[in-house]
Design a protein around this motif. Structure first.
Motif, PDB file in Angstrom:
ATOM      1  N   ALA A   1       0.973  -1.239   0.128  1.00 49.97           N
ATOM      2  CA  ALA A   1       0.286   0.059   0.451  1.00 49.97           C
ATOM      3  C   ALA A   1       0.626   1.423  -0.478  1.00 49.97           C
ATOM      4  N   PRO A   2       0.470   2.060  -1.127  1.00 50.57           N
ATOM      5  CA  PRO A   2       0.845   3.276  -0.246  1.00 50.57           C
ATOM      6  C   PRO A   2       1.271   4.024   0.930  1.00 50.57           C
ATOM      7  N   GLU A   3       2.718   4.495   1.219  1.00 52.60           N
ATOM      8  CA  GLU A   3       2.677   5.191   2.812  1.00 52.60           C
ATOM      9  C   GLU A   3       2.274   4.063   3.328  1.00 52.60           C
ATOM     10  N   TYR A   4       2.466   2.377   2.992  1.00 52.95           N
ATOM     11  CA  TYR A   4       2.466   1.013   4.351  1.00 52.95           C
ATOM     12  C   TYR A   4       0.629   1.745   5.026  1.00 52.95           C
ATOM     13  N   THR A   5      -0.257   1.778   4.319  1.00 58.56           N
ATOM     14  CA  THR A   5      -1.596   2.335   5.415  1.00 58.56           C
ATOM     15  C   THR A   5      -2.413   2.005   5.027  1.00 58.56           C
ATOM     16  N   LEU A   6      -3.268   1.134   5.485  1.00 60.68           N
ATOM     17  CA  LEU A   6      -4.571   1.256   4.688  1.00 60.68           C
ATOM     18  C   LEU A   6      -6.036   1.080   6.794  1.00 60.68           C
ATOM     19  N   GLN A   7      -7.305   1.151   5.573  1.00 61.50           N
ATOM     20  CA  GLN A   7      -8.318   0.997   6.214  1.00 61.50           C
ATOM     21  C   GLN A   7      -8.641  -0.139   6.512  1.00 61.50           C
ATOM     22  N   ALA A   8      -9.391  -1.039   8.177  1.00 55.61           N
ATOM     23  CA  ALA A   8      -9.637  -1.528   7.855  1.00 55.61           C
ATOM     24  C   ALA A   8     -10.382  -2.645   7.173  1.00 55.61           C
ATOM     25  N   PRO A   9     -11.261  -2.105   6.860  1.00 53.53           N
ATOM     26  CA  PRO A   9     -12.194  -2.528   5.760  1.00 53.53           C
ATOM     27  C   PRO A   9     -11.517  -2.630   4.339  1.00 53.53           C
ATOM     28  N   ILE A  10     -10.748  -2.069   3.966  1.00 53.65           N
ATOM     29  CA  ILE A  10     -10.280  -2.874   2.865  1.00 53.65           C
ATOM     30  C   ILE A  10      -9.286  -4.347   2.965  1.00 53.65           C
ATOM     31  N   LEU A  11      -8.668  -3.917   4.216  1.00 55.88           N
ATOM     32  CA  LEU A  11      -7.814  -5.010   4.461  1.00 55.88           C
ATOM     33  C   LEU A  11      -8.648  -6.245   4.523  1.00 55.88           C
ATOM     34  N   ARG A  12     -10.284  -6.439   5.105  1.00 56.32           N
ATOM     35  CA  ARG A  12     -10.731  -7.430   5.130  1.00 56.32           C
ATOM     36  C   ARG A  12     -11.184  -7.491   3.779  1.00 56.32           C
ATOM     37  N   GLN A  13     -11.986  -6.670   2.937  1.00 60.20           N
ATOM     38  CA  GLN A  13     -12.197  -7.049   1.738  1.00 60.20           C
ATOM     39  C   GLN A  13     -10.697  -7.500   0.826  1.00 60.20           C
ATOM     40  N   HIS A  14      -9.223  -7.616   0.816  1.00 59.68           N
ATOM     41  CA  HIS A  14      -8.619  -8.068   0.344  1.00 59.68           C
ATOM     42  C   HIS A  14      -8.286 -10.200   1.144  1.00 59.68           C
ATOM     43  N   CYS A  15      -8.336  -9.515   2.113  1.00 60.67           N
ATOM     44  CA  CYS A  15      -8.100 -10.870   3.287  1.00 60.67           C
ATOM     45  C   CYS A  15      -9.779 -12.022   2.286  1.00 60.67           C
ATOM     46  N   VAL A  16     -11.074 -11.674   2.625  1.00 61.48           N
ATOM     47  CA  VAL A  16     -11.634 -11.854   1.544  1.00 61.48           C
ATOM     48  C   VAL A  16     -11.480 -12.759   0.351  1.00 61.48           C
ATOM     49  N   ALA A  17     -11.340 -11.615  -0.360  1.00 62.45           N
ATOM     50  CA  ALA A  17     -10.508 -11.887  -1.887  1.00 62.45           C
ATOM     51  C   ALA A  17      -9.524 -12.763  -2.171  1.00 62.45           C
ATOM     52  N   MET A  18      -8.818 -12.632  -0.750  1.00 63.97           N
ATOM     53  CA  MET A  18      -6.975 -13.891  -0.834  1.00 63.97           C
ATOM     54  C   MET A  18      -8.356 -15.624  -0.466  1.00 63.97           C
ATOM     55  N   GLY A  19      -9.663 -15.674  -0.004  1.00 65.98           N
ATOM     56  CA  GLY A  19      -9.795 -16.605   0.070  1.00 65.98           C
ATOM     57  C   GLY A  19      -9.919 -17.237   1.786  1.00 65.98           C
ATOM     58  N   ILE A  20      -9.852 -15.945   3.161  1.00 64.35           N
ATOM     59  CA  ILE A  20      -9.104 -16.333   3.967  1.00 64.35           C
ATOM     60  C   ILE A  20     -10.807 -15.485   4.215  1.00 64.35           C
ATOM     61  N   PRO A  21     -11.978 -16.437   4.944  1.00 61.30           N
ATOM     62  CA  PRO A  21     -12.945 -15.700   5.696  1.00 61.30           C
ATOM     63  C   PRO A  21     -12.699 -14.729   6.931  1.00 61.30           C
ATOM     64  N   SER A  22     -12.942 -13.754   7.010  1.00 60.17           N
ATOM     65  CA  SER A  22     -12.567 -12.533   7.808  1.00 60.17           C
ATOM     66  C   SER A  22     -13.713 -12.189   7.777  1.00 60.17           C
ATOM     67  N   THR A  23     -14.383 -11.392   9.025  1.00 56.37           N
ATOM     68  CA  THR A  23     -15.029 -10.855   9.684  1.00 56.37           C
ATOM     69  C   THR A  23     -14.956  -9.351  10.234  1.00 56.37           C
ATOM     70  N   ASN A  24     -15.629  -8.447  10.054  1.00 50.67           N
ATOM     71  CA  ASN A  24     -14.140  -7.282  11.018  1.00 50.67           C
ATOM     72  C   ASN A  24     -13.808  -7.300  12.422  1.00 50.67           C
ATOM     73  N   ASP A  25     -14.073  -7.926  13.215  1.00 56.03           N
ATOM     74  CA  ASP A  25     -13.885  -8.224  14.261  1.00 56.03           C
ATOM     75  C   ASP A  25     -12.214  -8.868  14.064  1.00 56.03           C
ATOM     76  N   GLN A  26     -12.286  -9.993  13.056  1.00 57.65           N
ATOM     77  CA  GLN A  26     -11.437 -10.804  12.815  1.00 57.65           C
ATOM     78  C   GLN A  26     -10.632 -10.239  12.628  1.00 57.65           C
ATOM     79  N   VAL A  27     -10.387  -9.184  11.537  1.00 60.56           N
ATOM     80  CA  VAL A  27      -9.739  -8.066  10.833  1.00 60.56           C
ATOM     81  C   VAL A  27      -9.159  -7.583  12.300  1.00 60.56           C
ATOM     82  N   ALA A  28      -9.834  -6.952  13.018  1.00 57.02           N
ATOM     83  CA  ALA A  28      -9.393  -5.607  14.024  1.00 57.02           C
ATOM     84  C   ALA A  28      -8.648  -6.499  15.453  1.00 57.02           C
ATOM     85  N   ALA A  29      -9.238  -7.894  15.707  1.00 56.18           N
ATOM     86  CA  ALA A  29      -8.413  -8.588  16.342  1.00 56.18           C
ATOM     87  C   ALA A  29      -6.644  -8.804  15.574  1.00 56.18           C
TER      88      ALA A  29
END
Length: 102
Positions: free
Chosen positions: A27-55
């Motif tokens: 990522a630019p400046e090595y920084t992203l919002q948690a919802p984007i990280l969640r979408q990335h995990c799901v796209a990579m085949g890793i089931p992820s909820t908002n709570d799981q990403v926050a944890a």
């Protein structure tokens, strides 16, 4: 003989942590919002909820692999640390984070 069950949840957790680090590393400046990280995990085949990403982000911060903060709108934002970049690329390892495949 009965074998122990495969620890699916643990594998998912460790892969989620790795994918978060890898996404932040790209990522630019090595920084992203948690919802984007969640979408990335799901796209990579890793089931992820908002709570799981926050944890995962909380755990990564405890290990000094990422830093987190909240925006004025209370959105969780993560930034990769130098150590986190080393783990993301496989230059270093940390127990609890899956190793990237060669």
């Amino acid at each position: 003989m009965i074998s122990a069950p495969w620890p699916v949840k643990q594998v998912e957790t460790e892969k989620r942590r790795l994918e978060i680090l890898r996404c932040l590393n790209a990522a630019p400046e090595y920084t992203l919002q948690a919802p984007i990280l969640r979408q990335h995990c799901v796209a990579m085949g890793i089931p992820s909820t908002n709570d799981q990403v926050a944890a995962a982000l909380e755990w990564l911060e405890e290990q000094e692999l990422a830093c987190t903060r909240r925006t004025m709108a209370r959105v969780l934002v993560a930034t990769l640390t130098a150590r986190g970049a080393e783990v993301a690329t496989g230059a270093a390892t940390t127990a609890g984070v899956a190793r990237p495949l060669p």
